[in-house]
Design a protein around this motif. Structure first.
Motif, PDB file in Angstrom:
ATOM      1  N   ILE A 118       0.794  -1.272   0.082  1.00 42.83           N
ATOM      2  CA  ILE A 118      -0.020   0.211   0.008  1.00 42.83           C
ATOM      3  C   ILE A 118       0.819   1.266   0.062  1.00 42.83           C
ATOM      4  O   ILE A 118       0.599   2.011  -0.736  1.00 42.83           O
ATOM      5  CB  ILE A 118      -0.971  -0.099   1.273  1.00 42.83           C
ATOM      6  CG1 ILE A 118      -2.073  -1.302   1.085  1.00 42.83           C
ATOM      7  CG2 ILE A 118      -1.540   1.184   1.393  1.00 42.83           C
ATOM      8  CD1 ILE A 118      -2.760  -1.459   2.238  1.00 42.83           C
ATOM      9  N   ALA A 119       2.109   1.102   1.006  1.00 43.79           N
ATOM     10  CA  ALA A 119       2.830   2.574   0.963  1.00 43.79           C
ATOM     11  C   ALA A 119       3.609   2.635  -0.354  1.00 43.79           C
ATOM     12  O   ALA A 119       3.708   3.574  -1.070  1.00 43.79           O
ATOM     13  CB  ALA A 119       3.842   2.276   2.158  1.00 43.79           C
ATOM     14  N   GLU A 120       3.904   1.474  -0.860  1.00 45.64           N
ATOM     15  CA  GLU A 120       4.727   1.582  -2.380  1.00 45.64           C
ATOM     16  C   GLU A 120       3.517   2.191  -3.409  1.00 45.64           C
ATOM     17  O   GLU A 120       4.027   3.104  -4.114  1.00 45.64           O
ATOM     18  CB  GLU A 120       5.103   0.233  -2.825  1.00 45.64           C
ATOM     19  CG  GLU A 120       5.978   0.188  -4.208  1.00 45.64           C
ATOM     20  CD  GLU A 120       6.109  -1.177  -4.527  1.00 45.64           C
ATOM     21  OE1 GLU A 120       6.735  -1.341  -5.917  1.00 45.64           O
ATOM     22  OE2 GLU A 120       6.467  -2.104  -3.682  1.00 45.64           O
ATOM     23  N   ALA A 121       2.421   1.663  -3.341  1.00 43.75           N
ATOM     24  CA  ALA A 121       1.284   2.103  -4.262  1.00 43.75           C
ATOM     25  C   ALA A 121       1.154   3.661  -4.161  1.00 43.75           C
ATOM     26  O   ALA A 121       0.737   4.374  -5.044  1.00 43.75           O
ATOM     27  CB  ALA A 121       0.079   1.398  -4.214  1.00 43.75           C
ATOM     28  N   ALA A 122       0.959   4.169  -2.745  1.00 42.25           N
ATOM     29  CA  ALA A 122       0.833   5.433  -2.548  1.00 42.25           C
ATOM     30  C   ALA A 122       2.028   6.315  -3.008  1.00 42.25           C
ATOM     31  O   ALA A 122       1.679   7.386  -3.576  1.00 42.25           O
ATOM     32  CB  ALA A 122       0.608   5.620  -1.090  1.00 42.25           C
ATOM     33  N   GLU A 123       3.166   5.809  -2.854  1.00 50.08           N
ATOM     34  CA  GLU A 123       4.429   6.789  -3.449  1.00 50.08           C
ATOM     35  C   GLU A 123       4.248   6.962  -4.781  1.00 50.08           C
ATOM     36  O   GLU A 123       4.506   7.934  -5.447  1.00 50.08           O
ATOM     37  CB  GLU A 123       5.923   5.975  -3.046  1.00 50.08           C
ATOM     38  CG  GLU A 123       6.104   6.291  -1.492  1.00 50.08           C
ATOM     39  CD  GLU A 123       6.510   7.694  -1.477  1.00 50.08           C
ATOM     40  OE1 GLU A 123       7.233   8.241  -2.259  1.00 50.08           O
ATOM     41  OE2 GLU A 123       6.305   8.099  -0.265  1.00 50.08           O
ATOM     42  N   THR A 124       3.960   5.647  -5.636  1.00 51.93           N
ATOM     43  CA  THR A 124       3.941   5.620  -6.833  1.00 51.93           C
ATOM     44  C   THR A 124       2.686   7.074  -7.265  1.00 51.93           C
ATOM     45  O   THR A 124       2.886   7.715  -8.318  1.00 51.93           O
ATOM     46  CB  THR A 124       3.494   4.551  -7.555  1.00 51.93           C
ATOM     47  OG1 THR A 124       4.099   3.335  -7.211  1.00 51.93           O
ATOM     48  CG2 THR A 124       3.438   4.545  -9.293  1.00 51.93           C
ATOM     49  N   GLU A 125       1.583   6.745  -6.647  1.00 55.10           N
ATOM     50  CA  GLU A 125       0.720   7.662  -6.899  1.00 55.10           C
ATOM     51  C   GLU A 125       0.929   9.170  -6.522  1.00 55.10           C
ATOM     52  O   GLU A 125       0.518  10.099  -7.418  1.00 55.10           O
ATOM     53  CB  GLU A 125      -0.785   7.319  -6.167  1.00 55.10           C
ATOM     54  CG  GLU A 125      -1.978   8.128  -6.395  1.00 55.10           C
ATOM     55  CD  GLU A 125      -2.571   8.074  -7.951  1.00 55.10           C
ATOM     56  OE1 GLU A 125      -3.094   8.597  -8.419  1.00 55.10           O
ATOM     57  OE2 GLU A 125      -2.234   6.777  -8.497  1.00 55.10           O
ATOM     58  N   ILE A 126       1.462   9.338  -5.445  1.00 50.09           N
ATOM     59  CA  ILE A 126       2.030  10.724  -5.077  1.00 50.09           C
ATOM     60  C   ILE A 126       3.135  11.124  -6.268  1.00 50.09           C
ATOM     61  O   ILE A 126       2.860  12.521  -6.701  1.00 50.09           O
ATOM     62  CB  ILE A 126       2.789  10.697  -3.876  1.00 50.09           C
ATOM     63  CG1 ILE A 126       2.041  10.371  -2.765  1.00 50.09           C
ATOM     64  CG2 ILE A 126       3.676  11.829  -3.697  1.00 50.09           C
ATOM     65  CD1 ILE A 126       2.627  10.077  -1.144  1.00 50.09           C
TER      66      ILE A 126
END
Length: 105
Positions: free
Chosen positions: A29-37
């Motif tokens: 989830i954190a990785e996906a959030a970073e990508t989205e950011i």
């Protein structure tokens, strides 16, 4: 008693497994959030760049319009002033012409 200990051990193992899965899920989830950011930041940067360019162009256009209007206004005022000055020079011109043609009497 042994059954209770076995049950507790199984519960602890299951809890460890759930905890490991949760940590793995949270990392994803954190990785996906970073990508989205990163995507959102790039999009915002591009939108800001386009907005800035658009506003600068609009400001230049507005400044050019105001400059042209001010120039036209001052040009009209200068023409009006020159016309009014020329209207009041007839007597002076006539005096100069008279002096040239007749002398200063």
């Amino acid at each position: 008693m042994e059954e209770i200990i076995k049950s507790i051990t199984q519960a602890e193992e299951k809890a460890e497994q759930i905890k490991a899965e949760a940590l793995s899920d949270s990392a994803k989830i954190a990785e996906a959030a970073e990508t989205e950011i990163v995507k959102i930041a790039e999009k915002c940067e591009e939108e800001c760049k386009l907005y800035r360019e658009k506003e600068i162009a609009a400001a230049y256009a507005e400044a050019e319009k105001l400059y042209s209007e001010a120039l036209d206004k001052k040009r009209a005022e200068a023409v009006a002033y020159a016309d009014s000055v020329i209207k009041h020079t007839d007597k002076a011109v006539a005096d100069i012409v008279r002096r040239i043609t007749r002398g200063s009497r």
